[in-house]
Design a protein around this motif. Structure first.
Motif: not given
Lengths: 372, 158
Positions: A34, A36, A52-54, A350, A353-354
């Motif tokens: 992900m 963002i 990336e990816d939190g 992130y 979103w999850k």
């Protein structure tokens, strides 16, 4: 370990993850990457970052406006909004360039929706909506305070279990319990002034410069914190709320009794350094003790402190001492992530979103000045 | 009556005076709160909010950071704090007109920052520090209508 494979567009992913019609789990699969873009304009700073990816920070751009505000002794809202308008696009461009990412490669755009100054928030929100609409990307609205709490996850020693987080800045002083999934529980907050506001206003009473917190911190380092006793409001037993307006009034009373700080034309019987240190100690005592008490009441082993006031040297040292003494693990994010930034917004996005997916009806999204 | 002077010995009584003032306010009322840092403007505003029926479970906090806080009681309450505003020509990005001329009551801290926009029909409430905890609270009514109302208040406040 996550695998560096991109599949589909963000839209196809949202169906995959959230539509519920497929056979997939309701959680996002671990191997989805992900990317963002986070945007933050809630107060002084215009900031953008790609994460990336939190957790993997690809870029982190902040355009500090402190020089613009200095002559006014505080943040001036219209100047803030005007400066945000000037800075927002260059800052976003720089964040993308530094991350070596094109707009098309982004999976989502995250933006601070509140709390903060509405005029300032709207600049970031409008930019994020326009980008998301033009690029056909989803949007994730983020609570600024949840962003601050996510700073605790950015270091190498992120808390593994639930932890208590003190968010302390010019506009906020609050305690939360955060679960590993990022879910937050509100524990208490200030009933009147934020701790940072008390620092700023006392700095004003003492004719010190802006930002007040930094100036008092430096002066206090040369002073004796036990010279004067200022009131420490602990409120009711087991209360995790704060109250700092009484300390401000006590300093005003002190100055009426003993005179304003010494100048070329008049002398006073006290050292400004001792006054600053004593005032600071009263605030720090309450912040430290309530944070420790919250950890005890919640039965957690980890505590984190975020927000602009967490840069205060005395607060950091006292927290380290107390946490060490009580066997708690203290998480103090790097100073850069303690003050307003966009990395924390992209990282929190992130988790949001999850937890709940992308923001629906994004074009109807409005700024919120207060949001607990 | 154009001018009413009240005195308060401590924070609790200042808050109580605020509550009594709040109980008598009507839609459209504007209160400009004057007083130096630490005088107790936000404390008085909290009392007024309680008098307007804002429940005690809702904290009435300093609006210094947010500029305008809104509460729902018997009437809408807009609590403005213009402390961080440099000058009145920087008001543009704040919805201050909606707050002052909307359906509700407005309390303004640091009203000098409004400059020429400070409404003429208003109550001025000046808080003067007279001791560590004691305060003198002067209420000045601007306009005939507000003066009549202030005269009716005096029995309930003094």
């Amino acid at each position: 370990m996550c695998c560096l494979v991109r599949i589909g567009t963000a839209e196809s992913r949202i169906v995959f993850c959230w539509d519920g019609s497929g056979t997939t789990a309701s959680r996002a699969p671990e191997w989805i990457i992900m990317l963002i873009l986070g945007i933050e304009t809630s107060c002084d700073e215009t900031a953008a970052a790609v994460v990336e990816d939190g957790k993997h920070i690809l870029s982190d751009v902040i355009s500090s406006q402190i020089a613009v505000h200095m002559p006014y002794g505080g943040v001036v809202p219209e100047l803030a909004s005007r400066k945000h308008v000037e800075m927002i696009l260059p800052v976003i461009d720089e964040a993308l360039t530094k991350a070596d990412v094109t707009r098309d490669q982004l999976d989502a755009i995250a933006v601070t929706q509140g709390p903060g100054l509405v005029g300032a928030l709207l600049v970031g929100l409008c930019a994020a909506k326009a980008m998301a609409f033009a690029l056909d990307k989803p949007l994730i609205a983020v609570n600024h305070l949840e962003g601050h709490m996510h700073a605790a996850f950015l270091g190498s020693q992120a808390p593994a279990g639930p932890f208590v987080c003190l968010v302390v800045s010019g506009g906020h002083t609050a305690l939360y319990r955060i679960d590993p999934g990022g879910r937050t529980k509100f524990l208490g907050s200030t009933r009147d002034d934020a701790a940072g506001e008390a620092f700023d206003k006392v700095a004003k009473l003492l004719n010190l410069g802006y930002p007040g917190g930094t100036v008092i911190d430096k002066l206090a380092a040369e002073g004796n914190p036990n010279t004067f006793q200022f009131p420490k409001a602990y409120l009711e037993k087991d209360s995790l709320d704060f109250s700092f307006s009484g300390i401000k009034t006590a300093v005003a009373n002190f100055l009426r009794h003993y005179g304003p700080p010494a100048s070329e034309s008049h002398a006073v019987s006290y050292r400004l350094e001792d006054l600053a240190a004593s005032f600071q100690e009263a605030i720090v005592d309450v912040l430290v003790n309530k944070t420790i008490m919250a950890a005890h009441l919640c039965g957690v082993q980890d505590i984190a402190v975020v927000g602009g006031v967490s840069a205060n040297q005395r607060l950091r040292r006292r927290l380290q001492e107390e946490a060490g003494y009580r066997g708690l693990t203290l998480h103090l994010p790097a100073l850069r992530y303690c003050t307003d930034n966009a990395v924390m917004i992209a990282a929190a996005a992130y988790t949001v979103w999850k937890r709940t997916g992308f923001t629906r009806d994004m074009m109807d999204l409005d700024a919120v000045s207060r949001w607990f | 009556m154009k001018h009413l002077t009240l005195s308060s010995a401590n924070e609790d009584y200042s808050c109580e005076l605020g509550r009594r003032i709040g109980a008598m306010l009507a839609t459209g009322d504007i209160l400009a709160l004057w007083g130096e840092l630490g005088a107790g403007k936000t404390l008085l505003a909290r009392g007024i909010a309680r008098g307007l029926g804002v429940p005690s479970s809702i904290p009435v906090t300093s609006p210094t950071f947010t500029f305008i806080n809104e509460y729902h009681g018997r009437l809408h309450l807009y609590h403005l704090d213009l402390y961080r505003l440099g000058d009145w020509d920087e008001l543009d990005t704040l919805p201050w007109r909606e707050a002052l001329y909307g359906t509700g009551v407005a309390i303004i801290e640091w009203p000098d920052r409004l400059g020429p926009y400070l409404p003429e029909e208003r109550f001025d409430v000046r808080i003067t520090i007279t001791g560590d905890a004691s305060r003198s609270i002067d209420i000045i009514a601007h306009g005939d209508l507000l003066s009549e109302r202030l005269a009716a208040w005096s029995g309930k406040l003094a």
